[in-house]
Design a protein around this motif. Structure first.
Motif, PDB file in Angstrom:
ATOM      1  N   LEU A   1      -1.735   3.925 -15.230  1.00 64.20           N
ATOM      2  CA  LEU A   1      -0.288   4.118 -15.124  1.00 64.20           C
ATOM      3  C   LEU A   1       0.492   3.251 -16.105  1.00 64.20           C
ATOM      4  N   GLY A   2      -0.232   2.457 -16.925  1.00 69.46           N
ATOM      5  CA  GLY A   2       0.424   1.692 -17.978  1.00 69.46           C
ATOM      6  C   GLY A   2       0.666   0.230 -17.682  1.00 69.46           C
TER       7      GLY A   2
ATOM      8  N   LEU B   1     -14.884  -6.426  -4.500  1.00 66.98           N
ATOM      9  CA  LEU B   1     -14.751  -6.365  -5.952  1.00 66.98           C
ATOM     10  C   LEU B   1     -14.648  -4.934  -6.462  1.00 66.98           C
ATOM     11  N   ARG B   2     -15.425  -4.032  -5.875  1.00 67.42           N
ATOM     12  CA  ARG B   2     -15.405  -2.645  -6.342  1.00 67.42           C
ATOM     13  C   ARG B   2     -14.043  -2.001  -6.088  1.00 67.42           C
ATOM     14  N   THR B   3     -13.466  -2.274  -4.929  1.00 67.06           N
ATOM     15  CA  THR B   3     -12.131  -1.745  -4.639  1.00 67.06           C
ATOM     16  C   THR B   3     -11.104  -2.341  -5.584  1.00 67.06           C
ATOM     17  N   GLY B   4     -11.247  -3.637  -5.869  1.00 67.06           N
ATOM     18  CA  GLY B   4     -10.345  -4.294  -6.811  1.00 67.06           C
ATOM     19  C   GLY B   4     -10.391  -3.649  -8.186  1.00 67.06           C
ATOM     20  N   VAL B   5     -11.595  -3.359  -8.661  1.00 65.05           N
ATOM     21  CA  VAL B   5     -11.750  -2.707  -9.973  1.00 65.05           C
ATOM     22  C   VAL B   5     -11.125  -1.312  -9.952  1.00 65.05           C
ATOM     23  N   ALA B   6     -11.345  -0.568  -8.869  1.00 63.57           N
ATOM     24  CA  ALA B   6     -10.789   0.781  -8.760  1.00 63.57           C
ATOM     25  C   ALA B   6      -9.257   0.754  -8.773  1.00 63.57           C
ATOM     26  N   LEU B   7      -8.655  -0.206  -8.070  1.00 65.67           N
ATOM     27  CA  LEU B   7      -7.201  -0.339  -8.053  1.00 65.67           C
ATOM     28  C   LEU B   7      -6.677  -0.732  -9.429  1.00 65.67           C
ATOM     29  N   CYS B   8      -7.421  -1.626 -10.102  1.00 59.95           N
ATOM     30  CA  CYS B   8      -7.043  -2.037 -11.460  1.00 59.95           C
ATOM     31  C   CYS B   8      -7.074  -0.851 -12.414  1.00 59.95           C
TER      32      CYS B   8
ATOM     33  N   ALA C   1       0.831  -1.207   0.000  1.00 61.87           N
ATOM     34  CA  ALA C   1       0.000   0.000   0.000  1.00 61.87           C
ATOM     35  C   ALA C   1       0.866   1.257   0.000  1.00 61.87           C
ATOM     36  N   LYS C   2       1.992   1.204   0.707  1.00 62.32           N
ATOM     37  CA  LYS C   2       2.918   2.343   0.729  1.00 62.32           C
ATOM     38  C   LYS C   2       3.449   2.626  -0.675  1.00 62.32           C
ATOM     39  N   ALA C   3       3.761   1.544  -1.417  1.00 62.98           N
ATOM     40  CA  ALA C   3       4.227   1.715  -2.793  1.00 62.98           C
ATOM     41  C   ALA C   3       3.090   2.182  -3.700  1.00 62.98           C
ATOM     42  N   ALA C   4       1.882   1.658  -3.458  1.00 63.07           N
ATOM     43  CA  ALA C   4       0.725   2.026  -4.289  1.00 63.07           C
ATOM     44  C   ALA C   4       0.380   3.507  -4.134  1.00 63.07           C
ATOM     45  N   ILE C   5       0.511   4.025  -2.912  1.00 66.05           N
ATOM     46  CA  ILE C   5       0.224   5.442  -2.667  1.00 66.05           C
ATOM     47  C   ILE C   5       1.138   6.330  -3.505  1.00 66.05           C
ATOM     48  N   LYS C   6       2.352   5.819  -3.776  1.00 65.72           N
ATOM     49  CA  LYS C   6       3.308   6.572  -4.587  1.00 65.72           C
ATOM     50  C   LYS C   6       3.222   6.190  -6.061  1.00 65.72           C
ATOM     51  N   SER C   7       2.059   5.645  -6.454  1.00 63.23           N
ATOM     52  CA  SER C   7       1.751   5.341  -7.865  1.00 63.23           C
ATOM     53  C   SER C   7       2.638   4.252  -8.457  1.00 63.23           C
TER      54      SER C   7
END
Length: 355
Positions: free
Chosen positions: A166-167, A153-160, A122-128
């Motif tokens: 970001l590519g 599932l909704r959170t999973g889709v949002a993260l995806c 999550a720390k890495a994800a916050i930094k994109s």
């Protein structure tokens, strides 16, 4: 006179040997940052640290460690040790996002420290960090580390969606399948297919770019692997055959290779009844029985995501899959408790539609 000549000669030798020491620290640090961010393997960086005391001191400078690339941190599972663990922690303390993701994956799946591993990702994800966002999406889709009720599932889709923006090609493909199937998001078949085509195009560009950067000897091995892969499966890189393009599959992230080696080599043990994702480039293990979806035709393979299903279907499973009767005898849920979503039959129909 002779004594004066000896002194001059000695001074010249001394001056020559001190040239490196005269370089300013900030210049050496800048060079080491470049090396650390472009290394092809851990030894490229480690050998520099072993050269001399000054390079060892400057090589461990926080600015240098913060630039560590995935291949610098690509430790082999059989070489995992406390010193490797400490080095990753030093890189994290220095601000390395890549180290956060790498150690997060290792702690979550290999060392079974779910909470701390997810926190690092999550720390890495916050930094994109795109790969961290996608890995967290897979965890949300499966409820990894918890029960079925922990799926979001909704959170999973949002993260995806964020990782795809970001590519990240796998995230883009996963999002396309979610839209096609209406999994965690309102169904939109046309938009889902558009994203799948976009993922294929990015995969092609990435593969061709990767092939162009290889050395002549590596390019020869690349062609050999391509010919073997084409002969075995009838196509090159999975899904790219939709466009008539036969190129080998892109190189996976080093931490996925670490996970695969960790469990297959016997360094770590899977719990009873748990299996690895069947896509060879993934390496994620189940954290509870029947967590991953299984092939709805043969039931012999299972996947952590729709993206892995689609990739492995074209790469390998298409020529191996066949119906069996044991599912009727077992009375099992062929989709691993996901309401019929994500079965391999659906993936096959999707890919045939694109072709």
């Amino acid at each position: 006179m002779l004594q004066r000549k000896k002194q001059r000669t000695s001074r010249k030798i001394t001056d020559k040997s001190d040239l490196f020491d005269e370089l300013p620290d900030d210049l050496v640090v800048s060079i080491l940052c470049k090396l650390n961010s472009s290394a092809s393997c851990p030894s490229d960086f480690i050998n520099i640290l072993l050269t001399c005391k000054r390079l060892n001191r400057l090589g461990l400078h926080p600015l240098v460690l913060s630039k560590a690339c995935p291949k610098t941190l690509a430790v082999k599972a059989q070489n995992w040790s406390d010193s490797a663990h400490r080095f990753l922690k030093h890189c994290i303390k220095a601000g390395s996002i890549e180290a956060c993701y790498t150690l997060g994956m290792i702690r979550f799946y290999c060392l079974q420290n779910r909470r701390n591993g997810a926190s690092l990702m999550a720390k890495a994800a916050i930094k994109s960090h795109a790969a961290a966002l996608y890995s967290l999406a897979v965890i949300q889709f499966n409820g990894s580390g918890g029960s079925k009720n922990n799926k979001d599932l909704r959170t999973g889709v949002a993260l995806c969606a964020r990782a795809a923006f970001l590519g990240h090609v796998d995230a883009l493909r996963e999002l396309g399948h979610c839209l096609q199937d209406g999994y965690g998001v309102r169904q939109n078949i046309i938009e889902g297919r558009r994203l799948l085509v976009q993922a294929n195009t990015r995969e092609l560009a990435s593969s061709l770019n990767y092939a162009g950067k290889r050395q002549p000897q590596q390019q020869h091995q690349y062609r050999v692997n391509y010919q073997h892969n084409t002969y075995m499966t009838g196509s090159g890189c999975p899904l790219l055959s939709d466009f008539g393009c036969n190129v080998p599959a892109p190189e996976g992230h080093p931490v996925n290779m670490f996970l695969k080696e960790w469990f297959e080599s016997g360094v770590g043990e899977l719990g009873q009844g748990l299996r690895l994702c069947s896509h060879k480039g993934c390496g994620r293990p189940e954290t509870r029985a029947h967590e991953f979806r299984r092939c709805s035709v043969c039931g012999m393979v299972n996947y952590c995501s729709r993206g892995c299903q689609a990739l492995d279907w074209k790469l390998r499973h298409k020529v191996e899959c066949g119906p069996i009767e044991r599912w009727l005898e077992e009375g099992g849920n062929v989709n691993g408790g996901n309401g019929g979503a994500g079965g391999l039959e659906e993936v096959a129909e999707v890919e045939d539609a694109i072709e």
